[in-house]
Design an enzyme around this catalytic site. Sequence first.
Site, mmCIF file in Angstrom:
data_model
loop_
_atom_site.group_PDB
_atom_site.id
_atom_site.type_symbol
_atom_site.label_atom_id
_atom_site.label_comp_id
_atom_site.label_asym_id
_atom_site.label_seq_id
_atom_site.Cartn_x
_atom_site.Cartn_y
_atom_site.Cartn_z
ATOM 1 N N GLY A 45 0.840 -1.197 0.000
ATOM 2 C CA GLY A 45 0.000 0.000 0.000
ATOM 3 C C GLY A 45 0.871 1.241 0.000
ATOM 4 O O GLY A 45 2.062 1.166 0.316
ATOM 5 N N GLN A 50 2.863 10.063 1.666
ATOM 6 C CA GLN A 50 4.178 9.410 1.720
ATOM 7 C C GLN A 50 5.088 9.836 0.564
ATOM 8 O O GLN A 50 6.297 9.650 0.618
ATOM 9 C CB GLN A 50 4.021 7.881 1.712
ATOM 10 C CG GLN A 50 3.409 7.337 2.989
ATOM 11 C CD GLN A 50 3.286 5.834 2.952
ATOM 12 O OE1 GLN A 50 2.359 5.293 2.368
ATOM 13 N NE2 GLN A 50 4.243 5.140 3.566
ATOM 14 N N CYS A 95 5.956 -0.067 7.612
ATOM 15 C CA CYS A 95 5.574 1.098 6.822
ATOM 16 C C CYS A 95 6.766 1.520 5.983
ATOM 17 O O CYS A 95 7.898 1.562 6.481
ATOM 18 C CB CYS A 95 5.148 2.236 7.753
ATOM 19 S SG CYS A 95 4.614 3.722 6.880
ATOM 20 N N LEU A 96 6.516 1.834 4.739
ATOM 21 C CA LEU A 96 7.608 2.248 3.844
ATOM 22 C C LEU A 96 8.231 3.567 4.316
ATOM 23 O O LEU A 96 9.362 3.871 3.944
ATOM 24 C CB LEU A 96 7.098 2.377 2.409
ATOM 25 C CG LEU A 96 6.659 1.060 1.747
ATOM 26 C CD1 LEU A 96 6.007 1.323 0.398
ATOM 27 C CD2 LEU A 96 7.840 0.099 1.593
ATOM 28 N N HIS A 137 -4.477 1.191 7.606
ATOM 29 C CA HIS A 137 -3.139 1.794 7.705
ATOM 30 C C HIS A 137 -3.003 2.955 6.708
ATOM 31 O O HIS A 137 -2.487 4.019 7.056
ATOM 32 C CB HIS A 137 -2.103 0.686 7.442
ATOM 33 C CG HIS A 137 -0.672 1.116 7.352
ATOM 34 N ND1 HIS A 137 0.299 0.684 8.251
ATOM 35 C CD2 HIS A 137 -0.017 1.915 6.459
ATOM 36 C CE1 HIS A 137 1.476 1.219 7.907
ATOM 37 N NE2 HIS A 137 1.310 1.960 6.823
ATOM 38 N N GLU A 138 -3.504 2.749 5.494
ATOM 39 C CA GLU A 138 -3.395 3.797 4.453
ATOM 40 C C GLU A 138 -4.283 4.996 4.764
ATOM 41 O O GLU A 138 -3.858 6.149 4.606
ATOM 42 C CB GLU A 138 -3.730 3.236 3.068
ATOM 43 C CG GLU A 138 -2.869 2.070 2.589
ATOM 44 C CD GLU A 138 -1.388 2.263 2.780
ATOM 45 O OE1 GLU A 138 -0.922 3.415 2.816
ATOM 46 O OE2 GLU A 138 -0.675 1.261 2.931
ATOM 47 N N HIS A 141 -2.774 7.264 7.213
ATOM 48 C CA HIS A 141 -1.776 8.192 6.632
ATOM 49 C C HIS A 141 -2.454 9.497 6.191
ATOM 50 O O HIS A 141 -1.882 10.573 6.325
ATOM 51 C CB HIS A 141 -1.089 7.573 5.413
ATOM 52 C CG HIS A 141 0.102 6.711 5.723
ATOM 53 N ND1 HIS A 141 1.233 7.185 6.356
ATOM 54 C CD2 HIS A 141 0.353 5.401 5.454
ATOM 55 C CE1 HIS A 141 2.125 6.194 6.468
ATOM 56 N NE2 HIS A 141 1.616 5.098 5.928
HETATM 57 O O1 GNR Z 1 4.102 -2.529 2.593
HETATM 58 C C1 GNR Z 1 3.463 -2.406 3.641
HETATM 59 N N1 GNR Z 1 3.212 -3.510 4.385
HETATM 60 C C2 GNR Z 1 2.331 -3.519 5.459
HETATM 61 C C3 GNR Z 1 2.340 -4.628 6.286
HETATM 62 C C4 GNR Z 1 1.471 -4.716 7.349
HETATM 63 C C5 GNR Z 1 0.570 -3.693 7.570
HETATM 64 C C6 GNR Z 1 0.559 -2.585 6.768
HETATM 65 C C7 GNR Z 1 1.424 -2.485 5.696
HETATM 66 S S1 GNR Z 1 1.379 -1.109 4.665
HETATM 67 C C8 GNR Z 1 3.024 -1.077 4.086
HETATM 68 C C9 GNR Z 1 3.204 -0.013 3.020
HETATM 69 C C10 GNR Z 1 2.963 1.342 3.618
HETATM 70 O O2 GNR Z 1 3.728 1.907 4.354
HETATM 71 N N2 GNR Z 1 1.832 1.916 3.341
HETATM 72 O O3 GNR Z 1 1.520 3.099 3.875
HETATM 73 NI NI NI Z 2 2.619 3.220 5.752
#
Ligand code: GNR
Ligand code: NI
Length: 173
Positions: A45, A50, A95-96, A137-138, A141
């Site tokens: 995601g 980001q 999270c990236l 999670h997205e 953000h």
């Molecule tokens: O790549 C991602 N893996 C992930 C693993 C578990 C829960 C959420 C994520 S999202 C993350 C990519 C990211 O930072 N998206 O905002």
């Molecule tokens: Ni993230």
Amino acid sequence: MKRPILIHPDPRLKKVSAEVADIDDDLRALADDMLETMYEAPGIGLAAPQVGLLTRMIVMDCVKPEDERPPRPLVMINPEVVSASEERNVYEEGCLSIPEQYADVERPAEVEVRWIDVDGKEHREGFDGLWATCVQHEIDHLDGKLFIDYLKPLKRQMITRKMVKFKKERARA
Ligand code: GNR
Ligand code: NI
């Protein structure tokens, strides 16, 4: 075109993103760039803040490359959780924008999400498993929230300090 991903701590990752008012070619190009950046990372995601744009758009695809299923790239504009299950799920999140840091986060196991696609069409769909975790999670953000905000302050501080160090070292390299 791949875009650079902001690393925590960054003030832009703490801001509330603005609703998309109209879907134009710039926004569609951004969606393509975000998908390319996400797949390349690789991640499941990515949210517009980001890549430094405070606009309410996310992309995701929780089909893993090793899965025997075709990829399912999703682009969501102005996504909203319209209902969430009482049942909770714990997932080890990453999270990236917080590279190499992982922690368990508890969230609703199932959510119903409403969004607009790049053609302006409205969608409403239920998600569970990894998709449910990822979409929440997205959307977080877009509200300036990171998964570490769910952790105890000490753990969060530890991760933030590691990221400050990581960014300093990266800047010197
Ligand atoms: O790549 C991602 N893996 C992930 C693993 C578990 C829960 C959420 C994520 S999202 C993350 C990519 C990211 O930072 N998206 O905002
Ligand atoms: Ni993230």
